[in-house]
Scaffold this motif. Structure first.
Motif, PDB file in Angstrom:
ATOM      1  N   GLU A  84      57.535  -4.109 -94.349  1.00 31.63           N
ATOM      2  CA  GLU A  84      56.889  -2.959 -94.655  1.00 31.63           C
ATOM      3  C   GLU A  84      55.721  -2.729 -93.771  1.00 31.63           C
ATOM      4  N   ALA A  85      55.364  -1.557 -93.230  1.00 35.21           N
ATOM      5  CA  ALA A  85      54.346  -1.030 -92.710  1.00 35.21           C
ATOM      6  C   ALA A  85      53.883   0.048 -93.295  1.00 35.21           C
ATOM      7  N   SER A  86      52.592   0.297 -92.921  1.00 38.30           N
ATOM      8  CA  SER A  86      51.927   1.838 -93.272  1.00 38.30           C
ATOM      9  C   SER A  86      51.765   2.777 -92.027  1.00 38.30           C
ATOM     10  N   TYR A  87      52.105   4.057 -92.392  1.00 37.16           N
ATOM     11  CA  TYR A  87      52.011   5.103 -91.190  1.00 37.16           C
ATOM     12  C   TYR A  87      51.226   6.287 -91.806  1.00 37.16           C
ATOM     13  N   GLN A  88      50.577   6.867 -90.830  1.00 35.16           N
ATOM     14  CA  GLN A  88      49.474   7.954 -91.235  1.00 35.16           C
ATOM     15  C   GLN A  88      50.483   9.280 -91.031  1.00 35.16           C
ATOM     16  N   VAL A  89      50.214  10.178 -91.999  1.00 42.55           N
ATOM     17  CA  VAL A  89      50.873  11.397 -91.864  1.00 42.55           C
ATOM     18  C   VAL A  89      49.977  12.606 -92.473  1.00 42.55           C
ATOM     19  N   ASP A  90      50.029  13.647 -91.925  1.00 42.45           N
ATOM     20  CA  ASP A  90      49.300  14.848 -92.267  1.00 42.45           C
ATOM     21  C   ASP A  90      50.176  15.680 -92.972  1.00 42.45           C
ATOM     22  N   ILE A  91      49.823  16.366 -94.184  1.00 42.40           N
ATOM     23  CA  ILE A  91      50.473  17.357 -94.791  1.00 42.40           C
ATOM     24  C   ILE A  91      49.481  18.410 -95.149  1.00 42.40           C
ATOM     25  N   GLU A  92      50.012  19.678 -95.554  1.00 42.94           N
ATOM     26  CA  GLU A  92      49.318  20.755 -95.557  1.00 42.94           C
ATOM     27  C   GLU A  92      49.666  21.341 -97.086  1.00 42.94           C
ATOM     28  N   VAL A  93      48.706  21.934 -97.564  1.00 41.60           N
ATOM     29  CA  VAL A  93      48.933  22.456 -99.131  1.00 41.60           C
ATOM     30  C   VAL A  93      48.196  23.858 -99.128  1.00 41.60           C
ATOM     31  N   TYR A  94      49.186  24.721 -99.468  1.00 42.60           N
ATOM     32  CA  TYR A  94      48.410  26.036 -99.714  1.00 42.60           C
ATOM     33  C   TYR A  94      48.436  26.541-101.184  1.00 42.60           C
ATOM     34  N   SER A  95      47.533  27.172-101.553  1.00 40.79           N
ATOM     35  CA  SER A  95      47.383  27.411-103.273  1.00 40.79           C
ATOM     36  C   SER A  95      46.298  28.661-103.164  1.00 40.79           C
ATOM     37  N   ASN A  96      46.570  29.168-104.483  1.00 37.01           N
ATOM     38  CA  ASN A  96      45.305  30.145-104.898  1.00 37.01           C
ATOM     39  C   ASN A  96      44.294  29.504-105.299  1.00 37.01           C
ATOM     40  N   ASP A  97      43.203  29.483-104.810  1.00 37.90           N
ATOM     41  CA  ASP A  97      41.760  28.991-105.197  1.00 37.90           C
ATOM     42  C   ASP A  97      41.272  28.976-106.667  1.00 37.90           C
ATOM     43  N   ARG A  98      41.065  27.991-107.124  1.00 34.25           N
ATOM     44  CA  ARG A  98      40.640  27.997-108.384  1.00 34.25           C
ATOM     45  C   ARG A  98      39.526  26.605-108.640  1.00 34.25           C
ATOM     46  N   ALA A 114      50.503   6.301-102.488  1.00 37.78           N
ATOM     47  CA  ALA A 114      49.947   6.610-101.029  1.00 37.78           C
ATOM     48  C   ALA A 114      48.521   6.432-100.970  1.00 37.78           C
ATOM     49  N   GLN A 115      47.620   6.193 -99.998  1.00 41.85           N
ATOM     50  CA  GLN A 115      46.269   6.034 -99.867  1.00 41.85           C
ATOM     51  C   GLN A 115      45.846   7.418 -98.935  1.00 41.85           C
ATOM     52  N   ILE A 116      44.688   7.840 -99.461  1.00 41.15           N
ATOM     53  CA  ILE A 116      44.348   9.139 -99.045  1.00 41.15           C
ATOM     54  C   ILE A 116      43.163   8.546 -97.938  1.00 41.15           C
ATOM     55  N   LEU A 117      43.276   9.049 -96.657  1.00 44.07           N
ATOM     56  CA  LEU A 117      42.325   8.786 -95.495  1.00 44.07           C
ATOM     57  C   LEU A 117      41.370   9.808 -95.177  1.00 44.07           C
ATOM     58  N   GLY A 118      41.718  11.187 -95.458  1.00 44.71           N
ATOM     59  CA  GLY A 118      41.024  12.298 -95.277  1.00 44.71           C
ATOM     60  C   GLY A 118      41.623  13.418 -95.836  1.00 44.71           C
ATOM     61  N   VAL A 119      40.595  14.101 -96.062  1.00 48.59           N
ATOM     62  CA  VAL A 119      40.814  15.659 -96.541  1.00 48.59           C
ATOM     63  C   VAL A 119      39.908  16.744 -96.035  1.00 48.59           C
ATOM     64  N   ASN A 120      40.618  17.864 -95.482  1.00 46.55           N
ATOM     65  CA  ASN A 120      39.769  19.065 -95.154  1.00 46.55           C
ATOM     66  C   ASN A 120      40.339  20.370 -95.723  1.00 46.55           C
ATOM     67  N   THR A 121      39.436  20.997 -96.338  1.00 46.55           N
ATOM     68  CA  THR A 121      39.729  22.053 -96.976  1.00 46.55           C
ATOM     69  C   THR A 121      38.887  23.451 -96.296  1.00 46.55           C
ATOM     70  N   LYS A 122      39.790  24.546 -96.711  1.00 47.06           N
ATOM     71  CA  LYS A 122      39.127  25.705 -96.250  1.00 47.06           C
ATOM     72  C   LYS A 122      39.787  26.620 -96.933  1.00 47.06           C
ATOM     73  N   THR A 123      38.684  27.608 -97.545  1.00 46.85           N
ATOM     74  CA  THR A 123      39.249  28.711 -98.513  1.00 46.85           C
ATOM     75  C   THR A 123      39.016  30.086 -97.622  1.00 46.85           C
ATOM     76  N   THR A 124      40.185  31.072 -97.717  1.00 47.43           N
ATOM     77  CA  THR A 124      40.114  32.291 -96.940  1.00 47.43           C
ATOM     78  C   THR A 124      39.265  33.450 -97.879  1.00 47.43           C
ATOM     79  N   LYS A 125      38.825  34.576 -97.188  1.00 48.41           N
ATOM     80  CA  LYS A 125      38.410  35.536 -98.192  1.00 48.41           C
ATOM     81  C   LYS A 125      39.206  36.118 -99.281  1.00 48.41           C
ATOM     82  N   GLU A 126      40.502  36.117 -98.982  1.00 47.21           N
ATOM     83  CA  GLU A 126      41.478  36.364-100.024  1.00 47.21           C
ATOM     84  C   GLU A 126      41.775  35.350-101.092  1.00 47.21           C
ATOM     85  N   ARG A 127      40.878  34.187-100.914  1.00 48.75           N
ATOM     86  CA  ARG A 127      40.652  33.138-102.157  1.00 48.75           C
ATOM     87  C   ARG A 127      42.025  32.284-101.928  1.00 48.75           C
ATOM     88  N   ILE A 128      42.439  32.018-100.724  1.00 46.82           N
ATOM     89  CA  ILE A 128      43.701  31.149-100.478  1.00 46.82           C
ATOM     90  C   ILE A 128      43.291  29.721-100.140  1.00 46.82           C
TER      91      ILE A 128
END
Length: 163
Positions: A84-98, A114-128
């Motif tokens: 058993e080894a661990s691997y790094q993976v990136d996922i993208e989540v799209y959502s309506n902002d709230r 799963a272990q969280i290594l990093g999070v990066n968030t952005k919100t568009t003008k359309e609140r996505i």
């Protein structure tokens, strides 16, 4: 009997540090490609690089098409299932902002291994809300569990692995 055991032991393939077996070659440098971040469970191919060992890509990686033009440098590789080894993976989540969205997503990820290594968030003008999450996981099955957990969160409409 001793000869049989000795021969069986010799034939047992040795995995690289990355958990990949290169068919026909023991003890060679193996790198998991950053362009597609292959995980155990993904279908993979190997490419013999110039001076840097074997580069492992997912079969559906955008760069593999270019590599097949040099077919003589392709090599069979497979995942080694016993360690058993661990691997790094990136996922993208799209959502309506709230309010509380990120907290709810992180709480759902916390219910998995799963272990969280990093999070990066952005919100568009359309609140996505566009959220990139870097995780450390063991295999494709675990990634699928994480994605299912995130999809349960209210307002989330798309969760995908970053290619």
């Amino acid at each position: 009997k001793i000869e049989e055991l000795a021969k069986a032991r010799l034939r047992k393939p040795k995995p690289s540090d990355s958990g990949v077996i290169v068919k026909g070659i023991d003890n060679c440098l193996v790198k998991l490609s950053k362009c597609c971040n292959p995980l155990p469970g993904d279908e993979i191919v190997g490419y013999i690089t110039k001076g840097r060992g074997v580069s492992v890509h997912r079969k559906d990686c955008i760069n593999v098409g270019d590599l097949f033009s040099e077919e003589n440098r392709m090599i069979d590789v497979e995942w080694y299932h016993e360690n058993e080894a661990s691997y790094q993976v990136d996922i993208e989540v799209y959502s309506n902002d709230r309010s509380g969205l990120l907290m709810d997503i992180l709480k759902e990820i916390g219910t998995t291994k799963a272990q969280i290594l990093g999070v990066n968030t952005k919100t568009t003008k359309e609140r996505i809300a566009m959220i990139e999450i870097t995780l450390e996981i063991e295999n494709l099955e675990e990634l699928n569990r994480v994605q299912r957990a995130i999809r349960k969160v209210d307002s989330v409409y798309e969760v995908r692995r970053k290619k």
